[in-house]
Design an enzyme around this catalytic site. Structure first.
Site, PDB file in Angstrom:
ATOM      1  N   VAL A  50      83.622   8.909 -14.073  1.00 62.56           N
ATOM      2  CA  VAL A  50      82.615   9.812 -14.644  1.00 62.56           C
ATOM      3  C   VAL A  50      81.254   9.569 -14.004  1.00 62.56           C
ATOM      4  O   VAL A  50      80.577  10.507 -13.571  1.00 62.56           O
ATOM      5  CB  VAL A  50      82.547   9.642 -16.183  1.00 62.56           C
ATOM      6  CG1 VAL A  50      81.389  10.446 -16.768  1.00 62.56           C
ATOM      7  CG2 VAL A  50      83.853  10.077 -16.825  1.00 62.56           C
ATOM      8  N   PHE A  81      83.468  16.564 -19.819  1.00 63.26           N
ATOM      9  CA  PHE A  81      84.807  17.141 -20.003  1.00 63.26           C
ATOM     10  C   PHE A  81      85.584  17.186 -18.689  1.00 63.26           C
ATOM     11  O   PHE A  81      86.489  17.987 -18.526  1.00 63.26           O
ATOM     12  CB  PHE A  81      84.697  18.554 -20.595  1.00 63.26           C
ATOM     13  CG  PHE A  81      84.044  18.589 -21.951  1.00 63.26           C
ATOM     14  CD1 PHE A  81      84.800  18.373 -23.097  1.00 63.26           C
ATOM     15  CD2 PHE A  81      82.690  18.810 -22.085  1.00 63.26           C
ATOM     16  CE1 PHE A  81      84.204  18.383 -24.354  1.00 63.26           C
ATOM     17  CE2 PHE A  81      82.077  18.829 -23.343  1.00 63.26           C
ATOM     18  CZ  PHE A  81      82.839  18.610 -24.471  1.00 63.26           C
ATOM     19  N   ASN A 103      89.584  16.776 -27.006  1.00 64.32           N
ATOM     20  CA  ASN A 103      90.669  15.993 -26.412  1.00 64.32           C
ATOM     21  C   ASN A 103      91.836  15.848 -27.388  1.00 64.32           C
ATOM     22  O   ASN A 103      92.997  15.814 -26.969  1.00 64.32           O
ATOM     23  CB  ASN A 103      90.163  14.624 -25.940  1.00 64.32           C
ATOM     24  CG  ASN A 103      89.614  14.705 -24.515  1.00 64.32           C
ATOM     25  OD1 ASN A 103      89.653  15.765 -23.898  1.00 64.32           O
ATOM     26  ND2 ASN A 103      89.098  13.611 -24.003  1.00 64.32           N
ATOM     27  N   LEU A 119     100.500  23.275 -22.056  1.00 65.00           N
ATOM     28  CA  LEU A 119     101.782  23.456 -22.748  1.00 65.00           C
ATOM     29  C   LEU A 119     102.932  22.998 -21.852  1.00 65.00           C
ATOM     30  O   LEU A 119     104.069  23.361 -22.098  1.00 65.00           O
ATOM     31  CB  LEU A 119     101.993  24.922 -23.128  1.00 65.00           C
ATOM     32  CG  LEU A 119     101.412  25.405 -24.462  1.00 65.00           C
ATOM     33  CD1 LEU A 119     101.894  26.813 -24.758  1.00 65.00           C
ATOM     34  CD2 LEU A 119     101.762  24.481 -25.626  1.00 65.00           C
ATOM     35  N   GLY A 169     107.047  17.219 -20.828  1.00 64.50           N
ATOM     36  CA  GLY A 169     107.330  16.161 -19.863  1.00 64.50           C
ATOM     37  C   GLY A 169     107.393  14.819 -20.556  1.00 64.50           C
ATOM     38  O   GLY A 169     107.764  14.740 -21.732  1.00 64.50           O
ATOM     39  N   GLY A 225      99.064  10.906 -20.667  1.00 60.12           N
ATOM     40  CA  GLY A 225      98.527   9.569 -20.404  1.00 60.12           C
ATOM     41  C   GLY A 225      97.113   9.690 -19.891  1.00 60.12           C
ATOM     42  O   GLY A 225      96.436  10.688 -20.141  1.00 60.12           O
ATOM     43  N   CYS A 280      91.815   8.960 -21.195  1.00 58.05           N
ATOM     44  CA  CYS A 280      91.045   9.658 -22.240  1.00 58.05           C
ATOM     45  C   CYS A 280      91.867  10.162 -23.423  1.00 58.05           C
ATOM     46  O   CYS A 280      91.535   9.847 -24.569  1.00 58.05           O
ATOM     47  CB  CYS A 280      90.293  10.842 -21.637  1.00 58.05           C
ATOM     48  SG  CYS A 280      89.006  10.316 -20.521  1.00 58.05           S
ATOM     49  N   ARG A 289      96.038   4.242 -15.544  1.00 57.46           N
ATOM     50  CA  ARG A 289      95.746   3.832 -16.924  1.00 57.46           C
ATOM     51  C   ARG A 289      96.588   4.639 -17.912  1.00 57.46           C
ATOM     52  O   ARG A 289      96.631   5.857 -17.856  1.00 57.46           O
ATOM     53  CB  ARG A 289      94.247   4.009 -17.221  1.00 57.46           C
ATOM     54  CG  ARG A 289      93.396   2.925 -16.566  1.00 57.46           C
ATOM     55  CD  ARG A 289      91.930   3.162 -16.793  1.00 57.46           C
ATOM     56  NE  ARG A 289      91.431   4.293 -16.024  1.00 57.46           N
ATOM     57  CZ  ARG A 289      90.186   4.761 -16.103  1.00 57.46           C
ATOM     58  NH1 ARG A 289      89.314   4.189 -16.907  1.00 57.46           N
ATOM     59  NH2 ARG A 289      89.818   5.786 -15.364  1.00 57.46           N
TER      60      ARG A 289
HETATM   61  C1  UDX Z   1      91.224  14.649 -19.877  1.00 60.19           C
HETATM   62  C2  UDX Z   1      90.571  15.938 -20.391  1.00 60.19           C
HETATM   63  O1  UDX Z   1      91.296  17.073 -19.897  1.00 60.19           O
HETATM   64  C3  UDX Z   1      89.124  15.987 -19.963  1.00 60.19           C
HETATM   65  O2  UDX Z   1      88.489  17.144 -20.492  1.00 60.19           O
HETATM   66  C4  UDX Z   1      88.460  14.734 -20.511  1.00 60.19           C
HETATM   67  O3  UDX Z   1      87.118  14.730 -20.381  1.00 60.19           O
HETATM   68  C5  UDX Z   1      89.110  13.520 -19.903  1.00 60.19           C
HETATM   69  O4  UDX Z   1      90.477  13.532 -20.300  1.00 60.19           O
HETATM   70  P1  UDX Z   1      92.294  13.759 -17.637  1.00 60.19           P
HETATM   71  O5  UDX Z   1      92.603  12.523 -18.418  1.00 60.19           O
HETATM   72  O6  UDX Z   1      91.698  13.629 -16.299  1.00 60.19           O
HETATM   73  O7  UDX Z   1      91.298  14.706 -18.465  1.00 60.19           O
HETATM   74  O8  UDX Z   1      93.680  14.516 -17.462  1.00 60.19           O
HETATM   75  P2  UDX Z   1      94.341  15.882 -17.980  1.00 60.19           P
HETATM   76  O9  UDX Z   1      94.435  16.799 -16.852  1.00 60.19           O
HETATM   77  O10 UDX Z   1      93.698  16.356 -19.214  1.00 60.19           O
HETATM   78  O11 UDX Z   1      95.818  15.345 -18.328  1.00 60.19           O
HETATM   79  C6  UDX Z   1      96.013  14.327 -19.314  1.00 60.19           C
HETATM   80  C7  UDX Z   1      97.469  13.998 -19.458  1.00 60.19           C
HETATM   81  O12 UDX Z   1      98.178  15.075 -20.055  1.00 60.19           O
HETATM   82  C8  UDX Z   1      98.205  13.716 -18.146  1.00 60.19           C
HETATM   83  O13 UDX Z   1      99.111  12.637 -18.352  1.00 60.19           O
HETATM   84  C9  UDX Z   1      98.956  15.002 -17.865  1.00 60.19           C
HETATM   85  O14 UDX Z   1     100.108  14.816 -17.066  1.00 60.19           O
HETATM   86  C10 UDX Z   1      99.325  15.411 -19.285  1.00 60.19           C
HETATM   87  N1  UDX Z   1      99.570  16.843 -19.435  1.00 60.19           N
HETATM   88  C11 UDX Z   1      98.593  17.741 -19.167  1.00 60.19           C
HETATM   89  C12 UDX Z   1     100.825  17.276 -19.910  1.00 60.19           C
HETATM   90  O15 UDX Z   1     101.711  16.459 -20.180  1.00 60.19           O
HETATM   91  N2  UDX Z   1     101.022  18.619 -20.090  1.00 60.19           N
HETATM   92  C13 UDX Z   1     100.059  19.539 -19.825  1.00 60.19           C
HETATM   93  O16 UDX Z   1     100.316  20.725 -20.017  1.00 60.19           O
HETATM   94  C14 UDX Z   1      98.809  19.089 -19.349  1.00 60.19           C
END
Ligand code: UDX
Length: 459
Positions: free
Chosen positions: A23, A164, A219, A261, A264, A268, A271, A338
């Protein structure tokens, strides 16, 4: 994106950023591209040396280019000492970690000490901007701590401005925000933070507690959308249908939307899980029930756990078997492991006595004990099954005949939808996926409706 193709802030300012993680570093180079002069404070001497040498210690597309542009233009600098950065800065932006404690409460010690540090270094009135994710009420508490450290006559005001950004598309997210949330009860302090951004961006002004809660609730909602998708995925397996088409049909409703949506192995990263438990801990502390958030966390635990259960149901106990794991990052496009579902699957397999070989294009996890291989084919050597655990697009381009030749078995378990089913079948590989049942006319799904039909007929 560079300074010339980028909108400019309403007012160029001197900005201190505390923390050069995902960030902080992204915010530093993006603020510089908006026209500000940014000094980023990083306390880790190793990271600081790399940054001063022009290296980017994180994998984040676009950051290296913006950093080179900012350093070249004299708009980005690094130091280990807030005392060098803060004097003359209008704002100090805190981008330090707020990790979850084992009990789920956020650990706010880094943000408290960063606030005290910048307040102590201030030589004039200072606005502290909290970008780190914190529970409601934190900015007010941080203001008390900062006021105690500030020199006499210096007024420190704390404004909430949560981030975000998604890893792997953080730069793009920064320059195309759905909203920039600014929480402040102090009008001029809020105006100052608003002026860091281009006037045309969608600013959402509110009080600090609301701003803090917008981040937690956003989140949490993303987490529960994913958990909902995974719950439906489990139901699809039992019903003998494919979750992909069911969820596509659900997401096509504009009131619901198709993003977040994808089913899987669960969510993870640094955040979603942390903020979900943070919201639950906050709700507990305030005596407000949070059953929906709790359910999202519970389904995520189930989504991770079901992977090995499914594998064992298909291929027998994993104990003593060689299993290849493709992907370690928590999602494609990042080197971040992480709270990665892939890593927890590796740990689960190792705990059950499997021999695990892993490969990820850029991520690595030393705590797995040297199971990593130089490429996917090396990882697959002698494997009874290959699990695709992170949705790297390049895994979809693998030579499946070569992969099959390296394996001892013939099972591909694709958790993330990257393998082409006809291509796998063409080389004699068996492809298993999540959320896909096998429909037959005797499938037990027909039994409850039949009974319910009969109940009506009898009545
Ligand atoms: C997230 C938030 O999206 C962001 O707004 C916040 O500020 C920080 O946390 P990030 O952790 O980078 O961002 O990843 P993100 O793209 O949100 O995915 C998070 C997790 O959800 C990943 O493990 C991803 O594989 C999973 N995911 C995402 C799914 O399993 N299905 C989805 O449809 C979308």
């Amino acid at each position: 994106m560079n300074r010339h193709s980028c909108p400019q802030a309403a007012h160029p300012r001197r900005v201190t950023v505390i923390g050069a993680g995902y960030v902080g570093l992204t915010a530093s180079v993006c603020f510089a591209a908006l026209g500000h002069r940014v000094t980023c404070v990083e306390h880790n001497p190793h990271q600081l040396r790399r940054l001063l040498a022009g290296e980017v210690p994180i994998h984040e597309p676009g950051v290296a280019e913006l950093l080179a542009d900012g350093v070249g233009g004299g708009r980005v600098g690094f130091t280990g000492d807030a005392g060098e950065a803060v004097p003359g800065s209008a704002v100090a932006v805190l981008c330090v970690g707020t990790p979850a404690r084992p009990d789920g409460h956020p650990d706010l010690r880094q943000i408290a000490s960063a606030a005290a540090e910048v307040a102590a270094a201030a030589t004039g009135d200072l606005v502290i901007v909290v970008k780190s994710t914190v529970p409601p009420g934190s900015c007010e508490a941080i203001e008390v701590i900062a006021a105690e450290s500030a020199p006499a006559g210096v007024r420190v005001t704390v404004v909430s401005n949560p981030e975000f950004l998604r890893e792997s598309q953080a730069v793009d997210d920064f320059f195309n925000p759905d909203r920039v949330v600014i929480g402040s009860e102090d009008g001029p302090a809020g105006d100052l933070v608003a002026s860091l951004y281009p006037a045309t961006w969608p600013l959402l002004r509110c009080d600090r507690r609301s701003s803090e809660l917008i981040k937690y609730a956003s989140n949490t909602f993303l987490a529960l959308k994913i958990s909902f998708a995974n719950e439906i995925s489990g139901l699809c397996e039992q019903a003998g249908v494919g979750a992909g088409s069911v969820l596509a049909g659900v997401g096509a409703d504009r009131r619901i939307g198709s993003s977040f949506l994808a089913h899987g192995p669960g969510f993870g990263g640094s955040c979603l899980g942390k903020d979900l438990t943070g919201l639950i801990a906050t709700a507990d502390a305030l005596g407000s029930p949070a059953p929906v958030a709790r359910a999202a966390a519970e389904v995520n635990r189930w989504a991770r756990g079901r992977v090995i259960d499914r594998l064992e149901a298909i291929a027998g106990p994993v104990t003593g078997q060689r299993i290849a794991l493709l992907g370690l990052a928590f999602k494609p496009g990042t080197d971040d492991v992480r709270d990665s579902p892939a890593v927890s699957i590796a740990e689960g397999l190792l705990a059950r006595g499997a021999h695990v070989s892993a490969f990820d294009p850029i991520a690595s996890e030393p705590k797995l004990g040297g199971i990593e291989c130089r490429d996917a084919y090396a990882a697959a050597r002698g494997a009874a099954a290959v699990i695709f655990a992170t949705g790297w697009p390049e895994f979809g381009l693998l030579d499946l005949a070569r992969l099959s030749g390296a394996m001892s078995g013939h099972l591909l378990f694709d958790l993330v939808g990257v393998v082409d089913a006809p291509a796998a079948a063409a080389v004699g590989l068996e492809l298993e996926t999540l959320g896909r049942g096998t429909p037959t006319s005797f499938h037990p799904v027909v039994v409850p409706p039949l009974e319910w039909c009969l109940d009506v007929a009898i009545a």
